[in-house]
Design an enzyme around this catalytic site. Structure first.
Site: not given
Ligand SMILES: [Zn+2]
Length: 377
Positions: A183, A277, A330, A359
């Site tokens: 991330d 991402e 989650c 994060d």
């Protein structure tokens, strides 16, 4: 696999070499602009442009008329013409805007020359260049492969750099059977699904603070010049400060580039599948402009590096699309918890009671989604 790689080094030309570089840049620019004008005129008169060959055939005559053109590297001049015709090709294929005249005032001045019959070579910490002879350079790593061309650049800070483009054979790296999710963030540059975090400011925080201070000083000097009716080009203090800012900025960006190179290589070495991402997901950036611009450049350059290194070394980079809600789920039980405000750095899942770092949880989700994509491909 044969790939093209670029190396960038700082070079330290002598005063005489600096004069020759300035001359070569000037001649390359002159030839570019000269034929650009002819090209445009011909187009206006006939509805058709020129060709590289047509221009190239005129070069000897031009050199007879303007003998100073003969004093510089002839391949650089030829390359400049080639760049012009390439720019026109891209323009006609609608990939680019029409080529524009090169200006002496452009902050970065450069010329490119090609390797032909060993006219460019590296010996110890010196590089042999046409018409310049041996130029000392800061050789921070070995150059592997066949040199295709080099670009010599003079930055606004007054420093000289060389980009060396080589063609080289790369071998796939050993498989590690490991996959990782990443991330990207502001406070931490990268957060890994295994919990590791890489601090964004570890390398450049002080420099960035300094840079901001110097930029404020620059604005003050611009204002001062304006209030006194002085043209910025003639404002000595302003120009001096402008060079200071350029030099600092360059230092920050070089440190970043160096860090990103090592960092991306380490990731590619250690993992077979890297899930990340898609950059468009980062629309949420608050913060002042400077941090943002530096972060933006770093992220896209980081992903670019990961992509080509994955291609070179036989690894897989998976980009997760922007719609994927990496922070809303989650990672332990899959329970959907909805959007969280940026202030929420940690939370506990109401379903499985797992406590999450925001994060790290996101990067775990990115990893799971990436692996799903790979499995279904
Ligand atoms: Zn849960």
């Amino acid at each position: 696999m044969l790939v093209k790689k670029a190396y960038k080094f700082r070079i330290y030309p002598t005063n005489e070499q600096k004069r020759q570089i300035a001359k070569t840049i000037g001649c390359s620019r002159f030839v570019f602009n000269h034929f650009l004008e002819k090209w445009n005129d011909t187009y206006k008169q006939t509805g058709k442009g020129l060709t590289y060959n047509a221009c190239s055939a005129q070069l000897p005559q031009l050199k007879k008329e303007l003998s100073w053109l003969k004093e510089v590297d002839s391949i650089a001049v030829q390359t400049s013409l080639r760049n012009l015709s390439d720019a026109f090709s891209r323009f006609f294929q609608k990939q680019n805007k029409a080529p524009r005249f090169k200006s002496k005032k452009h902050p970065v001045q450069s010329y490119t020359t090609k390797q032909i019959n060993g006219n460019i070579s590296i010996v110890d910490n010196k590089i042999k260049l046409p018409k310049l002879g041996f130029v000392r350079f800061a050789k921070s790593r070995e150059v592997h492969g066949r040199i295709i061309n080099v670009t010599i650049r003079r930055n606004p800070s007054g420093k000289y750099f060389i980009s060396i483009l080589v063609e080289t054979d790369v071998q796939p790296l050993a498989k590690t059977e490991s996959a990782i999710g990443i991330d990207l963030g502001i406070t931490d540059f990268a957060i890994f699904s295994d919990g590791q975090k890489v601090d964004n400011h570890r390398f450049t925080a002080n420099m960035e603070k300094k840079l901001k201070r110097e930029q404020r000083k620059l604005s003050r000097r611009a204002l001062h010049a304006k209030n006194n009716g002085i043209d910025l080009l003639d404002a000595k203090n302003y120009q001096k400060q402008k060079r200071n800012v350029a030099r600092l900025y360059e230092k920050v960006m070089n440190q970043r580039a160096d860090f990103l190179n090592k960092f991306s290589t380490a990731i590619i070495k250690n993992h077979d599948v890297i899930c990340i991402e898609d950059l468009n997901t980062k629309g949420m950036l608050r913060n002042h402009k400077l941090a943002k611009s530096i972060a933006d450049v770093s992220w896209s350059s980081f992903v670019t590096k990961l992509q080509y290194k994955a291609d070179w070394y036989g690894k897989t980079l998976v980009k997760i699309s922007r719609g994927f809600p990496s922070s809303q789920r989650c990672s332990t039980c899959g329970h959907h918890t909805g959007k969280k405000s940026l202030g929420v750095r940690e939370w506990t899942c109401p379903a499985c009671h797992m406590h999450h770092d925001r994060d790290v949880n996101a990067s775990k989700n990115i990893l799971a989604e990436g692996l799903r994509i790979v499995a279904s491909a």
